[in-house]
Scaffold this motif. Structure first.
Motif, short mmCIF file in Angstrom:
data_model
loop_
_atom_site.label_atom_id
_atom_site.label_comp_id
_atom_site.label_asym_id
_atom_site.label_seq_id
_atom_site.Cartn_x
_atom_site.Cartn_y
_atom_site.Cartn_z
N THR A 7 -7.76 2.30 -3.03
CA THR A 7 -6.71 2.36 -2.02
C THR A 7 -7.20 1.72 -0.73
O THR A 7 -8.41 1.74 -0.44
CB THR A 7 -6.26 3.81 -1.75
OG1 THR A 7 -5.13 3.78 -0.86
CG2 THR A 7 -7.37 4.64 -1.12
N THR A 8 -6.25 1.17 0.03
CA THR A 8 -6.54 0.66 1.37
C THR A 8 -5.80 1.48 2.42
O THR A 8 -5.66 1.07 3.56
CB THR A 8 -6.13 -0.82 1.48
OG1 THR A 8 -4.76 -0.97 1.06
CG2 THR A 8 -7.01 -1.68 0.60
N HIS A 9 -5.30 2.64 1.99
CA HIS A 9 -4.71 3.59 2.93
C HIS A 9 -5.73 3.92 4.02
O HIS A 9 -6.93 3.96 3.77
CB HIS A 9 -4.31 4.86 2.17
CG HIS A 9 -4.07 6.06 3.02
ND1 HIS A 9 -2.88 6.27 3.69
CD2 HIS A 9 -4.87 7.13 3.30
CE1 HIS A 9 -2.96 7.41 4.35
NE2 HIS A 9 -4.14 7.95 4.13
N GLN A 10 -5.26 4.14 5.24
CA GLN A 10 -6.16 4.41 6.35
C GLN A 10 -6.14 5.89 6.74
O GLN A 10 -5.06 6.42 7.05
CB GLN A 10 -5.76 3.56 7.56
CG GLN A 10 -5.76 2.07 7.29
CD GLN A 10 -7.15 1.53 6.99
OE1 GLN A 10 -8.08 1.77 7.75
NE2 GLN A 10 -7.30 0.81 5.89
N PRO A 11 -7.28 6.61 6.75
CA PRO A 11 -8.57 6.13 6.25
C PRO A 11 -8.62 6.19 4.73
O PRO A 11 -8.15 7.15 4.12
CB PRO A 11 -9.55 7.12 6.87
CG PRO A 11 -8.78 8.40 7.01
CD PRO A 11 -7.36 7.97 7.32
N ALA A 12 -9.21 5.17 4.15
CA ALA A 12 -9.24 5.06 2.69
C ALA A 12 -10.03 6.19 2.03
O ALA A 12 -9.78 6.54 0.88
CB ALA A 12 -9.81 3.70 2.27
N LEU A 119 -1.97 1.64 -3.97
CA LEU A 119 -2.95 1.95 -5.01
C LEU A 119 -3.13 0.77 -5.96
O LEU A 119 -2.18 0.06 -6.28
CB LEU A 119 -2.52 3.18 -5.82
CG LEU A 119 -2.55 4.53 -5.10
CD1 LEU A 119 -1.90 5.60 -5.95
CD2 LEU A 119 -3.98 4.93 -4.76
N GLN A 120 -4.36 0.59 -6.39
CA GLN A 120 -4.69 -0.37 -7.44
C GLN A 120 -5.51 0.36 -8.50
O GLN A 120 -6.35 1.21 -8.17
CB GLN A 120 -5.52 -1.53 -6.89
CG GLN A 120 -4.86 -2.33 -5.79
CD GLN A 120 -5.77 -3.39 -5.23
OE1 GLN A 120 -6.61 -3.94 -5.93
NE2 GLN A 120 -5.61 -3.67 -3.94
N ALA A 121 -5.24 0.06 -9.74
CA ALA A 121 -6.01 0.65 -10.84
C ALA A 121 -6.36 -0.45 -11.83
O ALA A 121 -5.55 -1.33 -12.11
CB ALA A 121 -5.22 1.75 -11.54
N LEU A 174 2.66 4.90 -3.67
CA LEU A 174 2.75 5.82 -4.80
C LEU A 174 1.86 7.02 -4.54
O LEU A 174 0.77 6.89 -3.96
CB LEU A 174 2.31 5.11 -6.08
CG LEU A 174 2.43 5.86 -7.41
CD1 LEU A 174 3.90 6.06 -7.78
CD2 LEU A 174 1.70 5.11 -8.51
N ARG A 175 2.31 8.20 -4.97
CA ARG A 175 1.44 9.37 -4.92
C ARG A 175 0.35 9.21 -5.97
O ARG A 175 0.61 8.75 -7.08
CB ARG A 175 2.23 10.65 -5.17
CG ARG A 175 3.30 10.95 -4.14
CD ARG A 175 4.03 12.23 -4.41
NE ARG A 175 4.61 12.27 -5.75
CZ ARG A 175 5.40 13.24 -6.19
NH1 ARG A 175 5.71 14.26 -5.41
NH2 ARG A 175 5.87 13.21 -7.41
N LEU A 176 -0.85 9.64 -5.62
CA LEU A 176 -1.97 9.50 -6.56
C LEU A 176 -1.70 10.24 -7.85
O LEU A 176 -2.01 9.76 -8.94
CB LEU A 176 -3.26 10.00 -5.91
CG LEU A 176 -4.49 9.97 -6.81
CD1 LEU A 176 -4.85 8.54 -7.20
CD2 LEU A 176 -5.67 10.66 -6.14
N ARG A 177 -1.13 11.44 -7.76
CA ARG A 177 -0.91 12.21 -8.98
C ARG A 177 0.07 11.52 -9.93
O ARG A 177 -0.01 11.71 -11.15
CB ARG A 177 -0.44 13.63 -8.65
CG ARG A 177 0.96 13.76 -8.09
CD ARG A 177 1.31 15.25 -8.11
NE ARG A 177 2.61 15.53 -7.54
CZ ARG A 177 2.83 15.88 -6.28
NH1 ARG A 177 1.81 15.94 -5.43
NH2 ARG A 177 4.04 16.14 -5.85
#
Length: 484
Positions: A7-12, A119-121, A174-177
């Protein structure tokens, strides 16, 4: 098998809170057939990546009969792709490693599971019929899908490509779950193989993990059939429930549906799958969870409790029973998960309750591990299937919060009976019934803990079985009733 999530969400580094795994250290867990290692190749405020490396022991697969049977090809047990490609082993590892994240719980940052993240997977080796199949399954869920095909043998290019791909997924918000649930369901669908028997509990897991997205997926029938190995006795009812939005698709516990004792007797200790000859009609199956809740509600009625705590209330199934008791004047229902409280609010139809009924109920977020003055002054507290989700070393904190500080007149605690686990043929020795359980106690261990709690805090206690009892192993669950 290698899976990375970035993720690049801040803060990651919020990714570490969500996954409940510290980016500063390697963590290793034992799983069926091997070990899963969780580590962070990068963890900065700008970009964070969590890696899941599943190390499967191919010899253990043969010894434990979790790999291919070898029928029709004598070497298949020893020459196969099971240790190397994404399969049901990886799905099981996700539940083992990230169950807290998959359930939308984050103790330190309770608001974080609802945040939409970029998110990237990447799944290093994913089996699939074609790249188009990967796009068809993931693109309807909002992913940008990229694939890289692997050749059968780089030294013999004329052999062409294999059925293996590296899969890259990207989602802007997207939510992680949700990402974890998509992978949990679709990985074994693509592999089309499972290392354990498919049964009614697997159908419940699919309903639980897929309820929010699978009914709208254009390939829902294909996904359901592949996940349940085309077994019509499970596929058809599951599809009906998915399309009906069945509320029962909410509990992925192994023990959610308990066969009648006679059926359990037939399959106990068997190494064969429980096939149609052992299956009982759905209408005759008894939900163990309902047995617990009914017994706890009846005990609260017998105690004459007017003010009741429901600690770890979930979606409010016990609350619904307590509201039917005229003697109960007020219920404080508490859970650590805001998502579960929202579900309770919706499923109890709190907004539509008459004012007098609504005044009887308070839904509150909180934890049984931290002192909360709101918990004082109650006649009874129900703690149903909660303690086994706590780390054992935190039970002393639970005891202080509930018994020493809140001091309700009575406390009712239920927990699984580990002695009974040998009757679940799906469980290997040492396995727990639910992947989020931190421990499961035998009857002797539960009795010893309950007696100690009672003695230290001025209560008397009695233990009783819950569910049909079997010789030598007792009942599937157990109840402790503490009274001051």
């Amino acid at each position: 098998m290698l899976l990375t999530i970035t993720t690049t969400h801040q803060p990651a580094t919020d990714l570490g809170y969500l996954l409940h795994k510290n980016p500063a250290r390697l963590q290793t867990l034992e799983v069926a057939g091997g070990q899963v290692h969780i580590f962070y190749p990068e963890a900065t405020a700008e970009r964070c990546t969590a890696a899941v490396l599943l190390d499967i022991d191919p010899v253990a697969l043969v010894r434990n009969h979790r790999g291919p049977a070898g029928e029709g090809f004598a070497l298949e047990q020893y020459v196969n792709d099971r240790p190397y490609v994404a399969s049901s082993f990886l799905s099981a590892a996700l539940i083992k490693a990230f169950n807290t994240a998959m359930n939308g719980t984050c103790k330190d940052r309770p608001e974080l599971p609802e945040v939409l993240l970029p998110l990237q997977a990447t799944v290093a080796v994913m089996p699939a019929a074609s790249a188009e199949q990967l796009v068809r399954l993931f693109a309807p869920l909002g992913y940008e899908v990229e694939t890289a095909a692997h050749v059968l043998d780089p030294t013999v290019p004329e052999w062409g490509h294999s059925r293996y791909f590296t899969l890259h997924l990207r989602h802007p918000a997207l939510r992680l779950r949700d990402l974890l649930s998509h992978l949990y369901v679709l990985i074994p669908v693509l592999d089309n193989d499972k290392h354990y028997w498919v049964n009614a509990q697997e159908a419940e897991k699919l309903l639980h993990r897929g309820a929010a997205w699978l009914p709208q997926h254009p390939d829902r029938e294909f996904i359901t059939r592949r996940y349940l190995r085309n077994l019509a006795e499970y596929v058809n009812p599951t599809l009906e429930r998915l399309l009906a939005g069945d509320e029962a698709a909410s509990d992925d516990s192994l023990e959610a549906v308990l066969p009648p004792d006679s059926a359990a007797e037939d399959v106990a200790g068997s190494t064969e799958p429980a096939g149609p000859d052992h299956a009982e009609p759905a209408a005759e199956k008894q939900k163990l969870h309902d047995v617990r809740l009914d017994r706890v509600a009846e005990e609260i009625r017998r105690l004459g409790a007017k003010r009741v705590l429901d600690l770890g209330c979930g979606e409010g199934k016990l609350v619904r029973r307590l509201l039917r008791l005229p003697q109960v004047e007020h219920i404080l229902a508490m859970d650590v998960s805001m998502r579960e409280l929202q579900r309770a609010h919706e499923r109890l139809h709190v907004a539509e309750m008459p004012p007098r009924q609504r005044e009887r109920l308070t839904l509150a977020q909180g934890s049984v591990l931290y002192h909360d003055p709101r918990l004082t002054g109650y006649d009874a507290a129900a703690v149903v299937e909660v303690i086994e989700h706590l780390d054992e070393n935190r039970l002393a904190a639970f005891e202080q919060v509930v018994f020493a500080r809140a001091q309700p007149g009575a406390v009712l605690v239920t927990t699984p009976n580990a002695d009974y686990n040998q009757r679940y043929e799906q469980l290997s020795a040492g396995d727990f019934r639910h992947s989020d359980h931190r421990f499961e106690w035998s009857r002797a261990q539960f009795l010893a803990w309950a007696m100690g709690v009672a003695e230290r805090n001025g209560y008397r206690v009695r233990i009783e079985p819950l569910g049909p009892e079997a010789a030598e192993v007792g009942a599937p669950s157990q109840l402790a009733v503490f009274e001051r």
